[in-house]
Design a protein around this motif. Structure first.
Motif, PDB file in Angstrom:
ATOM      1  N   ASP A  43       3.556  24.592   7.085  1.00  0.00           N
ATOM      2  CA  ASP A  43       4.063  23.222   7.162  1.00  0.00           C
ATOM      3  C   ASP A  43       4.838  22.949   8.446  1.00  0.00           C
ATOM      4  OD1 ASP A  43       2.924  22.772   4.724  1.00  0.00           O
ATOM      5  OD2 ASP A  43       4.763  23.129   3.602  1.00  0.00           O
ATOM      6  N   GLU A  44       5.075  23.979   9.263  1.00  0.00           N
ATOM      7  CA  GLU A  44       5.814  23.765  10.496  1.00  0.00           C
ATOM      8  C   GLU A  44       4.984  22.883  11.432  1.00  0.00           C
ATOM      9  OE1 GLU A  44       7.100  26.527  14.120  1.00  0.00           O
ATOM     10  OE2 GLU A  44       7.998  27.091  12.202  1.00  0.00           O
ATOM     11  N   GLY A  45       5.586  21.849  11.936  1.00  0.00           N
ATOM     12  CA  GLY A  45       4.884  20.957  12.846  1.00  0.00           C
ATOM     13  C   GLY A  45       4.131  19.834  12.155  1.00  0.00           C
ATOM     14  N   VAL A  46       4.050  19.841  10.830  1.00  0.00           N
ATOM     15  CA  VAL A  46       3.381  18.756  10.108  1.00  0.00           C
ATOM     16  C   VAL A  46       4.372  17.612   9.953  1.00  0.00           C
ATOM     17  CG1 VAL A  46       2.325  18.033   7.935  1.00  0.00           C
ATOM     18  CG2 VAL A  46       1.862  20.307   8.849  1.00  0.00           C
ATOM     19  N   ARG A  47       3.961  16.434  10.387  1.00  0.00           N
ATOM     20  CA  ARG A  47       4.815  15.252  10.265  1.00  0.00           C
ATOM     21  C   ARG A  47       4.047  14.176   9.525  1.00  0.00           C
ATOM     22  NH1 ARG A  47       6.998  14.233  16.224  1.00  0.00           N
ATOM     23  NH2 ARG A  47       5.872  12.377  15.678  1.00  0.00           N
ATOM     24  N   CYS A  48       4.717  13.531   8.590  1.00  0.00           N
ATOM     25  CA  CYS A  48       4.098  12.460   7.803  1.00  0.00           C
ATOM     26  C   CYS A  48       4.975  11.216   7.871  1.00  0.00           C
ATOM     27  CB  CYS A  48       3.958  12.876   6.340  1.00  0.00           C
ATOM     28  SG  CYS A  48       2.983  14.350   6.096  1.00  0.00           S
ATOM     29  N   ALA A  49       4.328  10.067   7.732  1.00  0.00           N
ATOM     30  CA  ALA A  49       5.066   8.808   7.719  1.00  0.00           C
ATOM     31  C   ALA A  49       4.301   7.786   6.888  1.00  0.00           C
ATOM     32  CB  ALA A  49       5.253   8.282   9.136  1.00  0.00           C
ATOM     33  N   LEU A  50       5.042   6.929   6.210  1.00  0.00           N
ATOM     34  CA  LEU A  50       4.475   5.765   5.544  1.00  0.00           C
ATOM     35  C   LEU A  50       4.574   4.635   6.562  1.00  0.00           C
ATOM     36  CD1 LEU A  50       3.401   4.438   2.909  1.00  0.00           C
ATOM     37  CD2 LEU A  50       5.773   3.795   2.442  1.00  0.00           C
ATOM     38  N   VAL A  51       3.441   3.997   6.852  1.00  0.00           N
ATOM     39  CA  VAL A  51       3.399   2.960   7.884  1.00  0.00           C
ATOM     40  C   VAL A  51       3.028   1.631   7.253  1.00  0.00           C
ATOM     41  CG1 VAL A  51       2.329   2.252  10.060  1.00  0.00           C
ATOM     42  CG2 VAL A  51       2.695   4.687   9.596  1.00  0.00           C
ATOM     43  N   GLU A  52       3.818   0.593   7.535  1.00  0.00           N
ATOM     44  CA  GLU A  52       3.550  -0.764   7.054  1.00  0.00           C
ATOM     45  C   GLU A  52       2.747  -1.508   8.113  1.00  0.00           C
ATOM     46  OE1 GLU A  52       6.115  -4.394   5.213  1.00  0.00           O
ATOM     47  OE2 GLU A  52       6.845  -3.555   7.090  1.00  0.00           O
ATOM     48  N   HIS A  53       1.686  -2.179   7.660  1.00  0.00           N
ATOM     49  CA  HIS A  53       0.850  -2.977   8.557  1.00  0.00           C
ATOM     50  C   HIS A  53       0.968  -4.442   8.153  1.00  0.00           C
ATOM     51  CE1 HIS A  53      -1.196   0.613  10.100  1.00  0.00           C
ATOM     52  NE2 HIS A  53      -1.033   1.070   8.876  1.00  0.00           N
ATOM     53  N   VAL A  54       1.407  -5.282   9.088  1.00  0.00           N
ATOM     54  CA  VAL A  54       1.521  -6.714   8.862  1.00  0.00           C
ATOM     55  C   VAL A  54       0.441  -7.382   9.698  1.00  0.00           C
ATOM     56  CG1 VAL A  54       2.989  -8.754   9.071  1.00  0.00           C
ATOM     57  CG2 VAL A  54       4.001  -6.540   8.474  1.00  0.00           C
ATOM     58  N   ARG A  55      -0.534  -7.977   9.032  1.00  0.00           N
ATOM     59  CA  ARG A  55      -1.665  -8.615   9.717  1.00  0.00           C
ATOM     60  C   ARG A  55      -2.318  -7.673  10.731  1.00  0.00           C
ATOM     61  NH1 ARG A  55       1.171 -14.440  10.726  1.00  0.00           N
ATOM     62  NH2 ARG A  55       1.463 -14.926   8.541  1.00  0.00           N
ATOM     63  N   GLY A  56      -2.468  -6.421  10.328  1.00  0.00           N
ATOM     64  CA  GLY A  56      -3.138  -5.440  11.168  1.00  0.00           C
ATOM     65  C   GLY A  56      -2.288  -4.779  12.231  1.00  0.00           C
ATOM     66  N   ILE A  57      -1.009  -5.138  12.312  1.00  0.00           N
ATOM     67  CA  ILE A  57      -0.118  -4.565  13.318  1.00  0.00           C
ATOM     68  C   ILE A  57       0.906  -3.677  12.621  1.00  0.00           C
ATOM     69  CG2 ILE A  57       1.623  -5.073  15.087  1.00  0.00           C
ATOM     70  CD1 ILE A  57       0.202  -7.763  15.496  1.00  0.00           C
ATOM     71  N   ARG A  58       1.123  -2.489  13.178  1.00  0.00           N
ATOM     72  CA  ARG A  58       2.127  -1.594  12.615  1.00  0.00           C
ATOM     73  C   ARG A  58       3.498  -2.232  12.766  1.00  0.00           C
ATOM     74  NH1 ARG A  58       0.468   4.409  14.777  1.00  0.00           N
ATOM     75  NH2 ARG A  58      -1.520   4.488  13.697  1.00  0.00           N
ATOM     76  N   ALA A  59       4.176  -2.444  11.641  1.00  0.00           N
ATOM     77  CA  ALA A  59       5.462  -3.127  11.680  1.00  0.00           C
ATOM     78  C   ALA A  59       6.630  -2.170  11.471  1.00  0.00           C
ATOM     79  CB  ALA A  59       5.504  -4.224  10.625  1.00  0.00           C
ATOM     80  N   GLN A  60       6.528  -1.288  10.479  1.00  0.00           N
ATOM     81  CA  GLN A  60       7.608  -0.362  10.170  1.00  0.00           C
ATOM     82  C   GLN A  60       7.019   1.006   9.876  1.00  0.00           C
ATOM     83  OE1 GLN A  60      11.054  -1.552   7.717  1.00  0.00           O
ATOM     84  NE2 GLN A  60       9.769  -3.289   7.146  1.00  0.00           N
ATOM     85  N   VAL A 105       5.109   3.344  24.786  1.00  0.00           N
ATOM     86  CA  VAL A 105       6.342   2.897  24.134  1.00  0.00           C
ATOM     87  C   VAL A 105       6.494   1.388  24.304  1.00  0.00           C
ATOM     88  CG1 VAL A 105       8.867   2.992  24.238  1.00  0.00           C
ATOM     89  CG2 VAL A 105       7.527   5.111  24.278  1.00  0.00           C
ATOM     90  N   GLU A 106       6.233   0.880  25.519  1.00  0.00           N
ATOM     91  CA  GLU A 106       6.317  -0.569  25.742  1.00  0.00           C
ATOM     92  C   GLU A 106       5.324  -1.328  24.869  1.00  0.00           C
ATOM     93  OE1 GLU A 106       6.342  -2.348  29.614  1.00  0.00           O
ATOM     94  OE2 GLU A 106       7.541  -0.680  30.403  1.00  0.00           O
ATOM     95  N   ALA A 107       4.093  -0.821  24.787  1.00  0.00           N
ATOM     96  CA  ALA A 107       3.078  -1.476  23.960  1.00  0.00           C
ATOM     97  C   ALA A 107       3.518  -1.472  22.498  1.00  0.00           C
ATOM     98  CB  ALA A 107       1.732  -0.783  24.114  1.00  0.00           C
ATOM     99  N   TRP A 108       4.048  -0.350  22.044  1.00  0.00           N
ATOM    100  CA  TRP A 108       4.528  -0.255  20.660  1.00  0.00           C
ATOM    101  C   TRP A 108       5.640  -1.262  20.422  1.00  0.00           C
ATOM    102  CZ3 TRP A 108       3.649   1.195  15.929  1.00  0.00           C
ATOM    103  CH2 TRP A 108       4.705   1.274  15.044  1.00  0.00           C
ATOM    104  N   ASN A 109       6.591  -1.354  21.334  1.00  0.00           N
ATOM    105  CA  ASN A 109       7.707  -2.294  21.178  1.00  0.00           C
ATOM    106  C   ASN A 109       7.210  -3.737  21.138  1.00  0.00           C
ATOM    107  OD1 ASN A 109       9.664  -0.316  21.019  1.00  0.00           O
ATOM    108  ND2 ASN A 109      10.056  -0.301  23.220  1.00  0.00           N
ATOM    109  N   ARG A 110       6.216  -4.073  21.968  1.00  0.00           N
ATOM    110  CA  ARG A 110       5.655  -5.438  21.944  1.00  0.00           C
ATOM    111  C   ARG A 110       5.000  -5.723  20.593  1.00  0.00           C
ATOM    112  NH1 ARG A 110       4.028  -4.082  27.174  1.00  0.00           N
ATOM    113  NH2 ARG A 110       1.918  -3.644  26.435  1.00  0.00           N
ATOM    114  N   LYS A 111       4.239  -4.769  20.091  1.00  0.00           N
ATOM    115  CA  LYS A 111       3.574  -4.953  18.792  1.00  0.00           C
ATOM    116  C   LYS A 111       4.590  -5.077  17.663  1.00  0.00           C
ATOM    117  CE  LYS A 111      -0.701  -2.543  19.906  1.00  0.00           C
ATOM    118  NZ  LYS A 111      -1.505  -1.344  19.616  1.00  0.00           N
ATOM    119  N   ALA A 112       5.621  -4.245  17.693  1.00  0.00           N
ATOM    120  CA  ALA A 112       6.644  -4.295  16.646  1.00  0.00           C
ATOM    121  C   ALA A 112       7.369  -5.634  16.681  1.00  0.00           C
ATOM    122  CB  ALA A 112       7.630  -3.142  16.815  1.00  0.00           C
TER     123      ALA A 112
END
Length: 174
Positions: A7-24, A155-162
């Motif tokens: 399990d070392e190095g395995v990372r998981c996340a629950l991702v919310e998509h609002v109208r197809g864009i990752r929000a949280q 990072v900039e693209a992610w911030n714009r999408k968020a």
């Protein structure tokens, strides 16, 4: 040298998509249980929608010998249901499903979609490289502007999408 734990190095996340864009995104530690509930109700994962119960469900990501990484979910009796791949969970009956078989999750009547993102990092010549669980090839990311580091561009693209997702969410509330 000793092999690192599986399990070392395995990372998981629950991702919310609002109208197809990752929000949280909420980081999920392997083996840790999280309560999903309506925003402001004190849940580990807050969903901002009136159809979500204060204690909608509990979820966890863990590893089994048979299936590898799995989602364990339990709807304790929410009013509007918890859905995995369009199938409503039965109240009080736990679900264990391989992450590779999960397309998306829904909580109540919230129109946003939720996915579980998994990456496994491995060191190779001093670099950390994410490994996708998806067999599909990813489209190549746009190249960064000259003189700009590729990571900074992402990072900039992610911030714009968020920011766009948060604006859409605020407009939807009006």
């Amino acid at each position: 040298p000793d092999d690192p734990p599986a399990d070392e190095g395995v990372r998981c996340a629950l991702v919310e998509h609002v109208r197809g864009i990752r929000a949280q995104k909420w980081t999920l530690a392997l083996g840790q249980s999280y309560t999903v509930g309506r925003a402001g109700a004190g849940a580990d994962i807050d969903i901002d929608h009136p159809s979500v119960s204060s204690r909608q469900c509990s979820i966890a990501v863990t590893r089994t010998e048979e299936a590898g990484l799995v989602l364990v979910a339990l709807d304790k009796g929410s009013t509007n249901g918890t859905f995995v791949n369009k199938e409503r969970l039965s109240r009080g009956v736990g679900l264990t499903k391989s992450l590779s078989d999960i397309k998306y999750l829904m909580f109540g009547e919230c129109p946003n979609g939720y996915t579980i993102l998994v990456s496994q990092e491995r060191a190779e010549k001093g670099k950390v490289q994410p490994r996708s669980r998806s067999p599909r090839r990813r489209k190549e990311a746009p190249r960064a502007a000259e003189g700009e580091a590729p990571a900074e561009a992402r990072v900039e693209a992610w911030n714009r999408k968020a920011e766009a997702a948060l604006q859409m969410k605020a407009e939807a509330r009006k």
